[in-house]
Design an enzyme around this catalytic site. Structure first.
Site, PDB file in Angstrom:
ATOM      1  N   PRO A 175      -6.505  15.036 -10.232  1.00 34.48           N
ATOM      2  CA  PRO A 175      -5.178  15.306 -10.802  1.00 34.48           C
ATOM      3  C   PRO A 175      -4.559  14.037 -11.390  1.00 34.48           C
ATOM      4  O   PRO A 175      -4.605  12.965 -10.783  1.00 34.48           O
ATOM      5  CB  PRO A 175      -4.371  15.810  -9.595  1.00 34.48           C
ATOM      6  CG  PRO A 175      -5.389  16.340  -8.640  1.00 34.48           C
ATOM      7  CD  PRO A 175      -6.600  15.477  -8.815  1.00 34.48           C
ATOM      8  N   HIS A 178      -1.801  -7.853  10.763  1.00 28.58           N
ATOM      9  CA  HIS A 178      -2.589  -7.274   9.671  1.00 28.58           C
ATOM     10  C   HIS A 178      -2.946  -8.335   8.635  1.00 28.58           C
ATOM     11  O   HIS A 178      -4.103  -8.447   8.200  1.00 28.58           O
ATOM     12  CB  HIS A 178      -1.795  -6.150   8.988  1.00 28.58           C
ATOM     13  CG  HIS A 178      -1.736  -4.867   9.773  1.00 28.58           C
ATOM     14  ND1 HIS A 178      -2.852  -4.243  10.261  1.00 28.58           N
ATOM     15  CD2 HIS A 178      -0.673  -4.094  10.144  1.00 28.58           C
ATOM     16  CE1 HIS A 178      -2.499  -3.135  10.896  1.00 28.58           C
ATOM     17  NE2 HIS A 178      -1.171  -3.026  10.843  1.00 28.58           N
ATOM     18  N   GLU A 190       2.931  -6.762  11.390  1.00 30.57           N
ATOM     19  CA  GLU A 190       2.517  -6.975  10.000  1.00 30.57           C
ATOM     20  C   GLU A 190       1.838  -8.328   9.832  1.00 30.57           C
ATOM     21  O   GLU A 190       0.896  -8.458   9.036  1.00 30.57           O
ATOM     22  CB  GLU A 190       3.723  -6.846   9.059  1.00 30.57           C
ATOM     23  CG  GLU A 190       4.409  -5.490   9.093  1.00 30.57           C
ATOM     24  CD  GLU A 190       3.461  -4.348   8.765  1.00 30.57           C
ATOM     25  OE1 GLU A 190       2.488  -4.546   8.011  1.00 30.57           O
ATOM     26  OE2 GLU A 190       3.688  -3.232   9.281  1.00 30.57           O
TER      27      GLU A 190
END
Length: 606
Positions: A205, A429, A426
């Site tokens: 799509p 990560h 964070e």
């Protein structure tokens, strides 16, 4: 104003005037009836010398009394007024002081009297006329129920050409032959060549299937019939087939032309499949499409283009040679393709001097044309909101993050403890991604909530990647589990913030074992057979083609892969604890670190 509409308004005004007159005449008649007297009362008033004047008009009498009041009366038909009064005992002396006027019958009054009973008949006639016309229009609608709802666009003024489509050069080359055939059909027919009767566009799509079909029509300069697959199917069996016949009849009358069927999987699904068995209306519609496409002659110059993002569920008879001969795949664009798409969408927009479309293309891996169009539009909206005269790189970067993760939620209030946990999460990560060689580069780290996430770390590859090895998967697992490992290292406890990371990591590890054959214990094998229901268009169940002992080995292997990645992430947090603390402090103070700031901080703490 059109003559028919003017005539209709005149008819309506005339009817309104007649209705007003009818109502007025009825009110006037009632008012006159309230002042009417009998002929005997008139004779009595004459004897009492109360009457000054009598106006005679046919059998109607209008009486004026000496005190100024008026009244009406009626005499007997066929006899004179004087004769009637004398018979009632009125003498000649009583009539000497009364003025009597004789007038002939009024033509206008006679006509108004006739109209007083004609108007109701006219109203009744108009009522039935409206009812009959309504029934006739309903009948015509029933007749047109089986007509095609396709919209025809003339090719004289094309709005979309191949210049407006970028990033799909191979697809444009495939469709260039279709355009050439529509422009010069005799060139192919003279050599005995047959242009494909149908072209099916397949792709994810947003890759530009509908836009490509419009571009083909614009380049060829021919009529373009557009219809959705769902517009064929109705509740009544046979309507869809009738609409298909009407559509191709229109196409033949306007040839050379293009018939574009969008989302053909709505009507072209595999016949006889699904939970409920066959679907008579849809299958009859599909049968009619098959017949019409296979019945074209070589000189009709009608080409059918269809679009779908689920070619795997289409009926095999629809895809065989002679119907949809050519399959054109519109894949997700690569970095150069994304740059060209950006050039198309920024055309006519004022850009800042710092805008680098090549850098934007590197920042948007996996984006399709619709995503890039949305990105450019979001950037323009942000620039207008900030009262700028041009769109700078900052707006494009912000728009990219909005498309990926959603808008920022700066108004969200969080405690200092939660802010510290999110910052370390964070930072974990980002640190894991920076220290594992096979991981992607860190582009941005933020603890500002965006969308459903409390914070986010954006990592993007240096270049587009089409093949992935086990080392890259394991590096991704370490990056995913870096946030949880950082929470355990710093706070000695875990929170729910890592739930999505654990879900993604578990899914990736299970795919490595069951689909990609990346398990040393189980070897190069796949496990599980998916049962697809074509009617639903999705996997409804998975058949276990392995034993319970193998299932236990699969679970153990997934647990081992996750455990190794988690231990590696925890070791990284311990080894680089100072770097982790510094990253978290910077995030708490500034909330966001871009790529340059992150790289500088990592270099300073190396």
């Amino acid at each position: 104003m059109e003559p028919r509409r003017l005539l209709r308004w005149l008819l309506y005004l005339t009817m309104a005037a007649l209705v007003v007159y009818f109502v007025y005449s009825q009110v006037s008649a009632r008012r006159e009836a309230s002042t009417s007297i009998t002929i005997q009362s008139l004779a009595t008033e004459l004897k009492q010398q109360k009457v000054a004047k009598i106006a005679v008009q046919g059998d109607s009498l209008r009486i004026e009394r000496r005190d100024g009041t008026q009244a009406t009366s009626n005499k007997e038909s066929g006899s004179s007024l004087l004769e009637t009064l004398v018979n009632l005992g009125v003498s000649e002396s009583d009539l000497q002081s009364v003025q009597i006027e004789w007038a002939g019958p009024s033509g206008l009054m006679n006509w108004l009297g006739v109209l007083s009973w004609i108007v109701p008949l006219l109203l009744i006639g108009v009522f039935f006329l409206v009812i009959f016309r309504q029934a006739q229009s309903t009948g015509s609608q029933a007749i047109s129920f089986g007509k095609s709802k396709a919209r025809m666009f003339s090719g004289e003024k094309p709005t979309v050409t191949f210049e407006d489509v970028a990033g799909v050069e191979e697809a444009k080359q495939e469709l260039a032959e279709v355009v050439e055939f529509l422009k010069e059909p005799q060139k192919f027919i003279a050599l005995g060549a047959r242009i494909p009767k149908g072209v099916i566009l397949m792709g994810s799509p947003g890759t530009g299937k509908t836009l490509m079909a419009k571009a083909v029509s614009g380049e060829a300069g021919v009529p373009f019939f557009s219809i959705s697959g769902s517009e064929f199917v109705e509740m009544f069996v046979g309507v869809g087939a009738s609409r298909v016949r009407d559509l191709f009849d229109q196409a033949k009358r306007n040839s050379p032309c293009i018939v574009f069927i969008d989302e053909i999987d709505a009507v072209g699904r595999h016949r006889g499949a699904g939970l409920g068995g066959s679907h008579d209306e849809r299958e009859q519609t599909l049968n009619q499409i098959l017949v019409e496409m296979d019945g074209f002659d070589t000189d009709t110059n009608v080409i059918v283009i269809a679009a779908t993002n689920r070619p795997d569920i289409l009926d095999p008879a629809l895809l065989r040679p002679g119907r949809f001969d050519r399959r054109v795949v519109l894949d997700r664009p690569d970095m150069k393709g994304r740059e060209k798409i950006l050039e198309v969408h920024v055309r006519g927009k004022p850009l800042g001097r710092d805008v680098d479309l090549a850098a934007l293309a590197r920042m948007t891996p996996g984006f399709v044309g619709a995503d890039i169009e949305s990105l450019v539009n979001e950037a323009a909206i942000l620039a207008a909101r900030r009262n700028k005269k041009a769109i700078d790189m900052a707006e494009f970067q912000e728009a990219t993050e909005r498309v990926i993760a959603g808008p920022e939620r700066k108004s969200r209030i969080i405690t200092e403890e939660e802010k510290s946990v999110i910052a370390y999460h964070e930072a974990g990560h980002a640190l894991a991604s920076a220290k594992v060689p096979e991981a992607d580069r860190v582009r941005k780290v933020s603890i500002i909530p965006r969308g459903m996430a409390g914070g986010y770390t954006i990592t993007l590859p240096e270049e587009d990647r089409y093949l992935t090895n086990s080392a890259k998967f394991r590096a991704d697992l370490v990056t995913m589990l870096g946030g949880r490992a950082a929470e355990e290292t710093v706070f000695q406890r875990v929170t729910t913030g890592a739930s999505n990371d654990l879900e993604r990591a578990t899914s990736l590890a299970r795919r490595m074992v069951m689909e990609y054959g990346m398990s040393d214990d189980l070897g190069p094998m796949t496990f599980g057979e998916r049962e697809e229901m074509v009617f639903l268009g999705r996997n409804i169940a998975e058949h276990r083609n392995y034993s319970e002992s193998v299932a236990r080995r699969i679970d153990a292997e997934v647990r081992r892969i996750i455990g190794q990645a988690h231990q590696q992430a925890a070791d990284l947090m311990d080894q680089h604890r100072q770097t982790l603390d510094k990253l978290a402090r910077e995030l708490i103070e500034n909330e966001t670190l871009d790529e340059d700031q992150f790289s500088a901080l990592m270099a300073a703490t190396a």
